[in-house]
Design a protein around this motif. Structure first.
Motif, mmCIF file in Angstrom:
data_model
loop_
_atom_site.group_PDB
_atom_site.id
_atom_site.type_symbol
_atom_site.label_atom_id
_atom_site.label_comp_id
_atom_site.label_asym_id
_atom_site.label_seq_id
_atom_site.Cartn_x
_atom_site.Cartn_y
_atom_site.Cartn_z
ATOM 1 N N ASN A 240 8.582 -8.243 7.267
ATOM 2 C CA ASN A 240 8.673 -7.220 6.231
ATOM 3 C C ASN A 240 10.105 -7.113 5.678
ATOM 4 O O ASN A 240 10.299 -6.883 4.483
ATOM 5 C CB ASN A 240 8.196 -5.866 6.764
ATOM 6 C CG ASN A 240 8.130 -4.814 5.677
ATOM 7 O OD1 ASN A 240 7.781 -5.096 4.530
ATOM 8 N ND2 ASN A 240 8.487 -3.595 6.033
ATOM 9 N N ASN B 157 10.977 -7.064 1.738
ATOM 10 C CA ASN B 157 11.402 -5.780 1.179
ATOM 11 C C ASN B 157 12.844 -5.520 1.587
ATOM 12 O O ASN B 157 13.114 -5.091 2.704
ATOM 13 C CB ASN B 157 10.497 -4.652 1.688
ATOM 14 C CG ASN B 157 10.901 -3.301 1.137
ATOM 15 O OD1 ASN B 157 11.847 -3.186 0.369
ATOM 16 N ND2 ASN B 157 10.192 -2.270 1.548
ATOM 17 N N ASN C 277 14.477 -1.929 3.101
ATOM 18 C CA ASN C 277 14.227 -1.347 4.418
ATOM 19 C C ASN C 277 15.518 -0.814 5.012
ATOM 20 O O ASN C 277 16.591 -1.399 4.819
ATOM 21 C CB ASN C 277 13.628 -2.390 5.369
ATOM 22 C CG ASN C 277 12.202 -2.736 5.016
ATOM 23 O OD1 ASN C 277 11.511 -1.980 4.351
ATOM 24 N ND2 ASN C 277 11.757 -3.901 5.452
#
Length: 185
Positions: A134, A138, A141
């Motif tokens: 992730n 992204n 974060n």
């Protein structure tokens, strides 16, 4: 985060394994052509991009007073970039796959030695941060402080004086002359 990706005409701390390694390989030859400005390394991958983007966020999460970012030291043809440092300590950020264990490689250890030598700051921590899938998709974060590992690297003056500097000095002369180096003992 250093903006210029041009690695020609200078040796960086991350080049140390080439400098002290085997000069009779194809990978050394490709590296030397980059140093001469004849070739370029344009390789980039998802992990490299994520590591660059997260670098300052990871340093910020350390909450270190008077932390400087992206210091650069130039000594003749040695150009060393520090991720983060104070007047008394260097913080070298390394990202890795969170699902695997982080180990300080010989290459990272050598890089750390040259960063300490060039900066005259003889305290260095590798700041290892595990990225998950992730994180690579992204970049917004937040940093999970539980994933930060601080690994102290001790300075090895013997490595610098007896192994690194003789080869760096020889390669510097070859670079200035535009010559291919011969293996020195």
């Amino acid at each position: 985060m250093i903006e210029s990706k041009d690695r020609s005409f200078y040796f960086g701390a991350s080049d140390t394994s080439y400098i002290v390694g085997n000069w009779q390989t194809k990978s050394f030859e490709k590296w030397w052509l980059i140093k001469l400005g004849i070739a370029r390394n344009t390789f980039v991958n998802e992990s490299m991009i994520a590591g660059t983007i997260y670098e300052h966020k990871i340093l910020d999460a350390l909450e270190i007073k008077d932390l400087k970012y992206d210091s650069q030291i130039i000594i003749d043809r040695l150009r060393v970039n520090l991720d983060g440092n104070t007047d008394t300590c260097i913080y070298e950020v390394k990202t890795y796959n969170y699902e695997k264990e982080f180990k300080v490689s010989k290459q990272y250890w050598r890089q750390a030695q040259v960063e300490m030598y060039a900066s005259k700051i003889f305290s260095l921590y590798i700041i290892a941060y595990g990225l998950n899938q992730n994180d690579k998709k992204n970049f917004f974060n937040k940093i999970d402080k539980d994933r930060i590992k601080k690994i102290k690297i001790e300075y090895d003056e013997d490595f610098i004086i007896n192994e690194y500097l003789p080869k760096l000095n020889y390669l510097t002369n070859c670079l200035k002359k535009g010559e291919y180096p011969k293996e020195i003992k």
